[in-house]
Enzyme design. Structure first.
Site, short mmCIF file in Angstrom:
data_model
loop_
_atom_site.label_atom_id
_atom_site.label_comp_id
_atom_site.label_asym_id
_atom_site.label_seq_id
_atom_site.Cartn_x
_atom_site.Cartn_y
_atom_site.Cartn_z
N CYS A 92 0.81 -1.22 0.00
CA CYS A 92 0.00 0.00 0.00
C CYS A 92 0.84 1.27 0.00
CB CYS A 92 -0.93 0.03 1.21
SG CYS A 92 -2.08 -1.35 1.31
N HIS A 370 -9.48 2.65 -1.94
CA HIS A 370 -8.03 2.54 -1.75
C HIS A 370 -7.44 1.70 -2.89
CE1 HIS A 370 -4.17 1.61 -0.15
NE2 HIS A 370 -4.50 0.63 0.66
N CYS A 400 -0.21 2.82 6.37
CA CYS A 400 0.32 1.50 6.69
C CYS A 400 0.55 0.73 5.40
CB CYS A 400 -0.63 0.73 7.60
SG CYS A 400 -2.28 0.47 6.92
#
Length: 414
Positions: A92, A370, A400
């Protein structure tokens, strides 16, 4: 050290990341990435022969998303063949990392004009066969690493953190509703308009020109009716070893006896498709070519944390990048912490004792989605747009990442 200036940022709308439902699902990843690269060139009248490198993030580098997406997208966008490209993966965190490395090239004096960005087509990766889409850490052939550092499903990790921290579902659902409300306000007030680039079909018609994922009617009452998702994963076996996703965490945190499963579809990040890019230049290039910088990179940082809980690195990353910038939390006007799961943002706010009105001012991934490797680059642009709108000076962006990591960045509006 030289300055790295942000000249421009742009992104696609985020489309629902499911084939048959999402308006971007039929677009090739090269073309989605090329959409923002082409926009950067056109908006800034770039001579693409001058682009020294394109550093691109992509988490799931398989099939259509493999083979150096950054380079292929540049060629698709009509860039000069002299503009090279490289593709990286920090899960991510790839989008922030791509921009950080682009900035480092400029700040070191090695390059003058570099683009950082990222793409993730979750509609595509979600369609891959299980063998093509497997998380390598769940591979029974990798038991040595599993014994050293058990790593579980991220949603199960989120529930574990909520349990350990004593954060209840009501608090997380309230944060999810705030995210939806803020995103709805931002959309209605056109706060994203300066960065949003429509995605076109091959025939020139519009595939998507607006955010597709938000659910502005969300309320705490509607969220209360949703079943926890990751309670089903807790006891599910990872593979033929008999390990369960919850059991992997309990190996390191045996105190976890009574789990509090608090995450569901409404307070977790949305599965979407998207791409974003950030154009960076040196002072010399800016002056020689008459460009107008919008911001500068103040500091970047990377932090590793417990890979078993996986999602707790943003707080130490924020502290590290603040120290490197010689700033205090009170100096930050805009905070962007990716809402991978509600507990990530809630814990971040609580641990740093932040003013909630400065955090994810225009909503986050629970409302907007996301697109894994693109999100970090999106958040940099979102922070800059908000600094310009509100007149703020500093923005801090962090998130994160798988493996228990977090990149972070501080930008200063010019």
């Amino acid at each position: 050290m030289a300055d790295a200036f942000i000249i421009d940022t742009c992104r696609t709308p985020r489309g629902i990341g499911k084939i048959g439902k999402g308006s971007l699902a039929h677009i090739h990843p090269h073309k989605l990435a090329a959409t923002v690269l082409k926009a950067l060139a056109e908006r800034n009248n770039l001579n693409t022969e001058d682009v020294n490198d394109i550093i691109w993030g992509c988490n799931k580098q398989s099939g259509k998303q493999s083979a150096d997406l950054g380079r292929m997208a540049a060629l698709e966008a009509g860039y000069s063949v002299l503009a090279s490209g490289v593709t990286l993966d920090r899960f991510c965190g790839s989008g922030i990392t791509a921009v950080s490395l682009a900035a480092a090239q400029v700040m070191s004096g090695m390059e003058d004009l570099v683009i950082g960005g990222g793409t993730e087509m979750m509609s595509y990766t979600g369609s891959l066969k299980e063998s093509e889409n497997a998380y390598p850490l769940f591979d029974s052939g990798n038991l040595s690493l599993r014994e050293k550092h058990p790593q579980s499903n991220q949603g199960v990790c989120a529930d574990a953190i909520a349990t350990i921290e004593g954060i209840d579902r009501d608090s997380l659902d309230k944060l999810a509703v705030v995210s939806q409300q803020r995103a709805d306000r931002a959309i209605k007030e056109n706060r994203f308009a300066g960065s949003l680039i429509p995605v076109l079909n091959d025939d020139g018609s519009v595939a998507l020109d607006r955010e597709e994922f938000p659910r502005p009617g969300t309320s705490t009452e509607s969220l209360a009716g949703l079943n926890s998702v990751f309670s089903q994963w807790h006891g599910a076996t990872v593979d033929e070893t008999g390990d369960t996703f919850g059991g992997l965490i309990e190996k390191v945190y045996p105190q976890l006896k009574q789990w509090n499963h608090v995450h569901h579809a409404g307070n977790s990040s949305g599965v979407v498709d998207g791409a974003a890019a950030v154009l960076l230049a040196s002072k010399d290039y800016v002056e020689e070519n008459g460009l107008t910088p919008r911001a500068r990179i103040v500091a970047t940082a990377n932090v590793g944390d417990c890979p078993t809980l996986m999602l707790n690195a943003p707080v130490p990353a924020a502290k590290k990048v603040l120290a490197k910038a010689n700033l205090n939390k009170e100096d930050i006007d805009v905070w962007e912490i990716n809402e991978a799961f509600a507990v990530v943002a809630e814990k971040f706010i609580r641990d740093l004792d932040l003013d909630r009105e400065k955090v994810n001012i225009n909503g986050g991934a629970m409302a907007l989605g996301h697109p894994i490797a693109a999100t970090g680059s999106i958040l940099i642009g979102t922070a800059l747009d908000e600094l310009e709108r509100s007149g703020g000076r500093y923005g801090l962006i962090t998130m994160c990442a798988g493996g228990g990591m977090a990149p972070a960045m501080i930008i200063e509006r010019i």
